[in-house]
Design a protein around this motif. Sequence first.
Motif, short mmCIF file in Angstrom:
data_model
loop_
_atom_site.label_atom_id
_atom_site.label_comp_id
_atom_site.label_asym_id
_atom_site.label_seq_id
_atom_site.Cartn_x
_atom_site.Cartn_y
_atom_site.Cartn_z
N LEU A 270 0.81 -1.21 0.00
CA LEU A 270 0.00 0.00 0.00
C LEU A 270 0.85 1.26 0.00
O LEU A 270 0.52 2.24 -0.68
N TYR A 271 1.96 1.25 0.74
CA TYR A 271 2.84 2.42 0.76
C TYR A 271 3.47 2.65 -0.61
O TYR A 271 3.53 3.79 -1.09
N GLY A 272 3.95 1.60 -1.25
CA GLY A 272 4.55 1.74 -2.58
C GLY A 272 3.54 2.23 -3.60
O GLY A 272 3.83 3.13 -4.40
N LEU A 273 2.34 1.67 -3.60
CA LEU A 273 1.31 2.11 -4.53
C LEU A 273 0.85 3.53 -4.21
O LEU A 273 0.54 4.30 -5.12
N TYR A 274 0.82 3.88 -2.92
CA TYR A 274 0.47 5.25 -2.53
C TYR A 274 1.48 6.24 -3.10
O TYR A 274 1.10 7.29 -3.63
N LEU A 275 2.77 5.91 -3.01
CA LEU A 275 3.79 6.81 -3.56
C LEU A 275 3.64 6.98 -5.07
O LEU A 275 3.80 8.09 -5.60
N VAL A 276 3.34 5.90 -5.76
CA VAL A 276 3.16 5.99 -7.21
C VAL A 276 1.98 6.90 -7.54
O VAL A 276 2.08 7.78 -8.41
N VAL A 277 0.87 6.71 -6.85
CA VAL A 277 -0.32 7.52 -7.12
C VAL A 277 -0.07 8.98 -6.78
O VAL A 277 -0.46 9.88 -7.53
N VAL A 278 0.59 9.25 -5.65
CA VAL A 278 0.86 10.63 -5.26
C VAL A 278 1.74 11.34 -6.28
O VAL A 278 1.48 12.48 -6.66
N VAL A 279 2.77 10.68 -6.73
CA VAL A 279 3.68 11.31 -7.68
C VAL A 279 3.01 11.51 -9.03
O VAL A 279 3.16 12.56 -9.66
N LEU A 280 2.24 10.54 -9.49
CA LEU A 280 1.60 10.67 -10.80
C LEU A 280 0.45 11.66 -10.81
O LEU A 280 0.11 12.20 -11.86
N PHE B 23 13.23 9.07 4.29
CA PHE B 23 14.54 8.71 4.82
C PHE B 23 15.64 9.58 4.26
O PHE B 23 16.80 9.20 4.26
N GLY B 24 15.30 10.74 3.75
CA GLY B 24 16.30 11.62 3.19
C GLY B 24 16.90 11.07 1.92
O GLY B 24 16.19 10.58 1.05
N LEU B 25 18.21 11.10 1.84
CA LEU B 25 18.91 10.62 0.65
C LEU B 25 18.70 9.13 0.43
O LEU B 25 18.76 8.63 -0.68
N PHE B 26 18.42 8.38 1.50
CA PHE B 26 18.30 6.93 1.39
C PHE B 26 16.87 6.46 1.17
O PHE B 26 16.53 5.33 1.45
N THR B 27 16.00 7.34 0.67
CA THR B 27 14.62 6.95 0.39
C THR B 27 14.60 6.05 -0.83
O THR B 27 14.98 6.47 -1.92
N PRO B 28 14.16 4.80 -0.68
CA PRO B 28 14.06 3.91 -1.84
C PRO B 28 12.90 4.32 -2.75
O PRO B 28 12.00 5.04 -2.33
N ASN B 29 12.92 3.83 -3.97
CA ASN B 29 11.85 4.15 -4.89
C ASN B 29 10.60 3.32 -4.57
O ASN B 29 10.67 2.36 -3.82
N PRO B 30 9.46 3.69 -5.13
CA PRO B 30 8.23 2.94 -4.85
C PRO B 30 8.29 1.49 -5.29
O PRO B 30 7.67 0.63 -4.66
N LEU B 31 9.03 1.18 -6.37
CA LEU B 31 9.13 -0.20 -6.81
C LEU B 31 9.83 -1.08 -5.77
O LEU B 31 9.57 -2.27 -5.68
N PHE B 32 10.73 -0.50 -5.00
CA PHE B 32 11.39 -1.24 -3.92
C PHE B 32 10.36 -1.71 -2.90
O PHE B 32 10.34 -2.87 -2.52
N TRP B 33 9.48 -0.79 -2.48
CA TRP B 33 8.46 -1.15 -1.48
C TRP B 33 7.48 -2.17 -2.04
O TRP B 33 7.09 -3.11 -1.34
N VAL B 34 7.09 -2.02 -3.31
CA VAL B 34 6.17 -2.97 -3.92
C VAL B 34 6.83 -4.34 -4.05
O VAL B 34 6.21 -5.37 -3.77
N GLY B 35 8.09 -4.39 -4.44
CA GLY B 35 8.81 -5.66 -4.56
C GLY B 35 8.94 -6.38 -3.24
O GLY B 35 8.73 -7.60 -3.15
N ILE B 36 9.28 -5.64 -2.19
CA ILE B 36 9.39 -6.25 -0.86
C ILE B 36 8.02 -6.73 -0.39
O ILE B 36 7.89 -7.80 0.20
#
Length: 177
Positions: free
Chosen positions: A21-31, A78-91
């Motif tokens: 849900l967090y990864g998909l939320y990031l994708v929707v927010v950015v798009l 997480f600042g500079l270490f923020t992973p991309n949304p695909l990372f969260w969806v993959g995990i």
Amino acid sequence: MLQRTVSYKTLLRIVSACFLLYGLYLVVVVLTSQVSSRGSIQYDGPWVVEDPNAVMSYLFSGGLFFGTPVLPGNLYMFGLFTPNPLFWVGIGILALSMTSKRVWAIYVSLQLALWMVSVSLWFPIATLGGTTNYDPGVFAPSALVTLAISFVLLAFYKPVIRFLRKFSESNNIATIA
């Protein structure tokens, strides 16, 4: 005294649903984010139309790319270490499949998670190297590493499936105090 127990599968399903849900939320927010720019050219509208490369660099790089501008809503948790949304969806996909009894589904999601998480690594490396061209051929050298790991998983299909079968047949229960 009554003891309550919850299985690790239930906990893992909850955590994996949160990741998905967090990864998909990031994708929707950015798009769907809106931007308003005032200057020599005035623009009010979707950010993806105004600067598609910045949106793509966030979707594939997260905060690992130094040139990514500050996103609407400050999505750099997480600042500079923020992973991309695909990372969260993959995990999330990998963790959700670990709760399944189907070994083949676990293996396929392992391959899928390998590719989604590797995008989090090789896309920022290529863009930090000065690449402004987002064609798939630019990322081929780094993608070959992921392809080699994927082929190793395929070559050791039977031992991996045996390990995953043992893992999925275990019935661990964690006690809640």
